[in-house]
Write an enzyme that holds these catalytic residues in place. Structure first.
Site, mmCIF file in Angstrom:
data_model
loop_
_atom_site.group_PDB
_atom_site.id
_atom_site.type_symbol
_atom_site.label_atom_id
_atom_site.label_comp_id
_atom_site.label_asym_id
_atom_site.label_seq_id
_atom_site.Cartn_x
_atom_site.Cartn_y
_atom_site.Cartn_z
ATOM 1 N N ARG A 90 -31.216 1.654 -9.270
ATOM 2 C CA ARG A 90 -30.113 0.987 -9.804
ATOM 3 C C ARG A 90 -31.099 -0.362 -11.064
ATOM 4 O O ARG A 90 -31.489 -1.159 -10.552
ATOM 5 C CB ARG A 90 -29.261 -0.276 -8.640
ATOM 6 C CG ARG A 90 -28.147 0.337 -7.928
ATOM 7 C CD ARG A 90 -28.244 -0.768 -6.895
ATOM 8 N NE ARG A 90 -26.710 -1.221 -7.819
ATOM 9 C CZ ARG A 90 -25.933 -1.799 -7.111
ATOM 10 N NH1 ARG A 90 -26.013 -3.000 -5.596
ATOM 11 N NH2 ARG A 90 -25.302 -2.617 -7.818
ATOM 12 N N ASP A 244 -28.430 -11.122 -9.490
ATOM 13 C CA ASP A 244 -29.093 -9.809 -9.374
ATOM 14 C C ASP A 244 -30.434 -10.273 -10.483
ATOM 15 O O ASP A 244 -31.725 -9.988 -10.358
ATOM 16 C CB ASP A 244 -29.033 -8.803 -9.537
ATOM 17 C CG ASP A 244 -27.304 -8.572 -8.893
ATOM 18 O OD1 ASP A 244 -26.374 -9.073 -8.839
ATOM 19 O OD2 ASP A 244 -28.059 -8.044 -7.914
HETATM 20 O O1 MRU Z 1 -23.370 -4.843 -6.601
HETATM 21 P P1 MRU Z 1 -23.805 -5.571 -5.682
HETATM 22 O O2 MRU Z 1 -23.047 -5.273 -4.331
HETATM 23 O O3 MRU Z 1 -25.623 -5.468 -4.851
HETATM 24 O O4 MRU Z 1 -24.122 -6.646 -6.413
HETATM 25 C C1 MRU Z 1 -24.497 -7.504 -5.395
HETATM 26 C C2 MRU Z 1 -24.618 -8.896 -6.341
HETATM 27 O O5 MRU Z 1 -24.051 -9.464 -7.313
HETATM 28 C C3 MRU Z 1 -25.076 -10.161 -5.296
HETATM 29 O O6 MRU Z 1 -23.683 -11.954 -5.672
HETATM 30 C C4 MRU Z 1 -26.283 -10.688 -5.567
HETATM 31 O O7 MRU Z 1 -27.055 -9.560 -5.254
HETATM 32 C C5 MRU Z 1 -27.491 -11.683 -5.071
HETATM 33 S S1 MRU Z 1 -27.234 -11.585 -3.671
HETATM 34 C C6 MRU Z 1 -28.262 -12.135 -2.789
#
Ligand code: MRU
Length: 368
Positions: A90, A244
């Site tokens: 990812r 992220d």
């Molecule tokens: O696609 P995801 O579910 O991995 O995205 C997660 C998010 O956008 C969260 O807000 C981010 O990772 C912060 S987690 C503490």
């Protein structure tokens, strides 16, 4: 945090001391199921398929992925291959790079014979650090919640809006954006959380709602489009989201739709806080424009999954045959829309100087 009444982390070493347990988040909220990862390919697949997700948990899983690889073969070639495999899963969450690089550097300096044990120890330390960081974010993030409560009068209830899932499921424990919520609950501050459903994968509706329910936090799931309306009606006191990747100037990448909530918050003079553990800060990027944004399968937009009346979980198509769909998974909220970045060291203004003041050791790494 609690899952089905029992204190649980989202990732753990199994009693054999070698395989790794995770919660399969693709099965929630309808089923609580766990999985055992036995090799680096399984760890990479768990991240890619979002059985584990959320930036800090992606990092923790990648760290254990490196350990699983070293357990099979601790050669230089496998060390390099494992890092490449995991990094390809990812692209947006910087925690993945941070964890893989930390593991790779640590292990490369050791003779192969010592790498396996060292890898498990280091992965466990990364997990424990994540818990400590998030607990500290909870302590610092309580300040705006407490201030709002005092301002509303002791009988008032603090109304918080959150997007996606930045709770304990997205981390090893506690969560980032939800850590202050859980801390406030422990302190007896009355609050209520508006949970954005977070299309297309519905992490809000399926994961945040599930974990808030498990912890007994009052909450209401809303369609993504409802947040601006609720803010205009004065039904939200503050927004609190995760990230992220936050760049050195305070720009914030988070789940798609975060930017729209920040715009609505700004128009309504509403505080918009971002919880960012330091491994989510990318000191090498001077602006959010440079963050790679993950493009996911368009079928996540054209289809939706849910539980049918007979209890089975099914996917259904919501768009006409032949319509095209696009699926950017993250967006960037510019620093000017962010009230403060809640880190484990305190709340920083969303700016180069604000972040560097809390993390002076990275000042030299910050590019203009
Ligand atoms: O696609 P995801 O579910 O991995 O995205 C997660 C998010 O956008 C969260 O807000 C981010 O990772 C912060 S987690 C503490």
């Amino acid at each position: 945090m609690k899952a089905q009444g029992r204190e649980t982390r989202t990732i753990w070493l199994e009693p054999d001391g070698r395989t790794v347990g995770i919660i399969d988040q693709t099965r929630l909220p309808h089923e609580f199921a766990t999985l055992r990862l036995t090799d680096v390919a399984a760890a990479a697949q768990a991240i890619k398929s979002m059985q584990v997700r959320g930036a800090p948990l992606i990092g923790a899983t990648a760290a254990y992925g490196m350990a699983l690889a070293m357990n099979r073969d601790a050669s230089d070639a496998v060390l390099a291959d494992a890092a490449t495999t995991l990094l390809a899963t990812r692209p947006t969450a910087i925690n993945l790079h941070w964890a893989v690089e930390a593991m790779r550097r640590h292990l490369a300096a050791l003779p192969p014979g010592r790498r396996s044990d060292a890898a498990y120890e280091r992965a466990a330390a990364i997990c424990d650090d994540d818990v400590a960081i998030n607990r500290a974010i909870g302590e610092h993030g309580i300040a705006p919640i407490y201030a709002t409560w005092r301002k509303k009068g002791e009988r008032g209830k603090v109304e918080i809006l959150t997007h996606c899932n930045a709770g304990w499921l997205a981390t090893v424990d506690w969560g980032t954006a939800l850590a202050p919520v859980y801390r406030a609950q422990q302190m007896g501050i009355p609050l209520h959380v508006w949970v954005d459903e977070t299309r297309p994968r519905n992490q809000g509706a399926s994961l945040t709602a599930w974990e808030l329910r498990e912890q007994g936090v009052p909450h209401t799931v809303i369609a993504d489009n409802a947040g601006g309306h609720l803010m205009r009606q004065g039904k939200v006191d503050l927004c609190l989201v995760g990230t992220d990747r936050t760049t050195a100037n305070g720009d914030v990448a988070n789940k798609i739709g975060t930017y729209l909530k920040a715009l609505a918050a700004c128009d309504n003079n509403m505080p918009f806080y971002v919880a960012a553990p330091s491994p989510s800060i990318d000191w090498s990027l001077g602006s959010g424009d440079a963050i790679p944004i993950e493009e996911r399968d368009p079928r996540e937009v054209t289809e939706i999954a849910g539980r049918l009346a007979d209890g089975t979980v099914a996917r259904v198509q919501v768009t006409p045959d032949g319509s095209q769909a696009a699926n950017p998974a993250f967006d960037v909220t510019p620093a000017r829309l962010v009230t403060g970045i809640v880190t484990e060291r305190g709340i920083a203004p969303a700016s180069r100087d604000g972040l560097a003041a809390l993390f002076p050791e990275f000042r030299a790494a910050v590019r203009a």
